[in-house]
Design an enzyme around this catalytic site. Structure first.
Site, PDB file in Angstrom:
ATOM      1  N   GLY A 132       0.815  -1.203   0.000  1.00 15.50           N
ATOM      2  CA  GLY A 132       0.000   0.000   0.000  1.00 15.50           C
ATOM      3  C   GLY A 132       0.854   1.260   0.000  1.00 15.50           C
ATOM      4  N   GLY A 162      -0.104  -5.562   0.594  1.00 11.21           N
ATOM      5  CA  GLY A 162      -1.330  -5.500  -0.190  1.00 11.21           C
ATOM      6  C   GLY A 162      -1.268  -6.283  -1.478  1.00 11.21           C
ATOM      7  CD  GLU A 213       2.161  -6.680   6.318  1.00 10.83           C
ATOM      8  OE1 GLU A 213       1.554  -6.526   5.237  1.00 10.83           O
ATOM      9  OE2 GLU A 213       2.840  -7.691   6.572  1.00 10.83           O
ATOM     10  CG  ASP A 225      -2.997  -5.316   6.323  1.00  8.75           C
ATOM     11  OD1 ASP A 225      -1.965  -5.713   5.742  1.00  8.75           O
ATOM     12  OD2 ASP A 225      -3.522  -4.208   6.062  1.00  8.75           O
TER      13      ASP A 225
END
Length: 365
Positions: free
Chosen positions: A67, A126, A149, A157
């Site tokens: 992202g 992402g 992350e 996520d």
């Protein structure tokens, strides 16, 4: 000069191709890209002329690097320094992006037609969300896949905890806590991909899908992957990452007796103690379904924005690049169960993530 759209789409011989088109940023996702992808996928699901969808990334560097981390840093810095709460976090641009991104991840996982993700080059964060939930996942000799992350004080996520929690022998826990890059062969070994096709054959493979069928194209171009490096480390990883705490995992890695294990201990020790503890809880106490996982990940992501470690991790790794984050905790044993619990607590009414109905295939033909 007019900029090209950040998502391109074509249909040829019944095969719809969706191209992530921000090559300068390795096709990093932003909110308009997620919205465009979702609209295209829903439209193609209902289009009887479309038999399959192929996802690719523009440029030579990779499918998607994740992202827009700089935008997330702005929100994390503002929220974590102001004493904000759940409501403020849920209203910020990063949260609105995540909500639609996670819904897209759920749509991809239950897509009613063949969805072929070409996981070539860099596939991180992402990028894993828009590819590793696909029903047909292709890796190559250039694949470098990671959920990085914890290196920025965040927690995996985009359904990453759903995927990693189900990998046998604690290999998924290893991938989530180290944030290390996996080869295409490793991705198949961990069940994060299905087929291995050399990058040089991708063009011919994609043409063959429309000229013959997906099954025939896979039969012609998919090969046995080379040996997975992570498979050769299965024994010590399985034992070391079975421990109940981050501190004990680090200790077991330190004493496992291999250079790779010692390097792993040092790698984990340098990451955010709080993010690591929340990640370990996410992987050990897995939700039964992807939608339930995404709902929980949304809670954790909002609480990560409120945690100073996320802003500090992004600063150290991406903004200032000094690689010297000052984490909230300096000792992995200092993280309390109550601190970890707070990340998973239900959100106030009206703030929980709601998953949309699945895309529906046209049944009139």
């Amino acid at each position: 000069m007019v900029d090209e759209p950040s998502v391109l789409s074509t249909i040829d011989a019944g095969v719809a191709t969706l191209t992530l088109n921000r090559p300068k940023s390795i096709n990093a996702l932003d909110h308009p890209m997620v919205t465009a992808m979702d609209e295209l996928l829903h439209g193609w699901a209902a289009d009887p002329q479309v038999s399959a969808v192929v996802l690719v990334g523009a440029g030579e560097r990779g499918l998607c690097a994740g992202g827009d981390i700089v935008a997330i840093h702005r929100d994390a810095s503002a929220l974590s320094s102001s004493g904000a709460g759940d409501a403020e976090a849920a209203a910020c641009p990063s949260a609105l992006f995540w909500a639609d991104e996670y819904r897209l991840n759920a749509d991809i996982a239950r897509y009613p037609k063949p969805y072929v993700a070409i996981m070539d080059g860099i596939v991180m964060g992402g990028g894993v969300g828009v590819s590793a939930h696909a029903n047909t996942r292709v890796v190559t000799d250039r694949t470098r896949l990671a959920m990085p992350e914890v290196g920025i004080g965040f927690v995996p996520d985009v359904g990453g905890t759903h995927l990693l929690a189900r990998v046998p022998d604690n290999l998924g826990v290893y991938a989530g806590l180290t944030a290390g890059q996996l080869s295409g062969a490793d991705a198949i070994e961990l069940g994060l991909a299905d087929h291995y096709i050399p990058a040089a054959d991708l063009g011919a493979f994609r043409r063959a899908i429309g000229e013959t069928s997906l099954d025939d194209a896979l039969a012609k171009y998919a090969q046995e992957p080379p040996e997975s490096k992570i498979a050769g480390q299965r024994e010590w990883i399985s034992q070391a990452f079975a421990a109940d705490s981050i501190a004990e995992i680090i200790d077991r890695c330190s004493t496992a007796g291999t250079d790779d294990a010692k390097k792993t201990a040092a790698t984990i020790a340098g990451k955010s103690p709080l993010a690591l503890a929340v990640t370990l809880r996410s992987l050990r106490q897995a939700e039964p379904t992807l939608p339930e996982t995404l709902k929980r990940e949304f809670r954790v992501s909002l609480r990560s924005l409120l945690n100073p470690d996320m802003a500090e991790g992004i600063r150290a790794q991406v903004i200032d690049k000094d690689r010297n984050p000052a984490w909230r905790h300096t000792d992995h044993t200092a993280v309390t169960p109550a601190e970890v619990d707070a990340f998973f607590a239900p959100l106030p009414d009206g703030l929980e993530l709601v998953i949309n109905p699945a895309p529906q295939e046209d049944s009139s033909v």
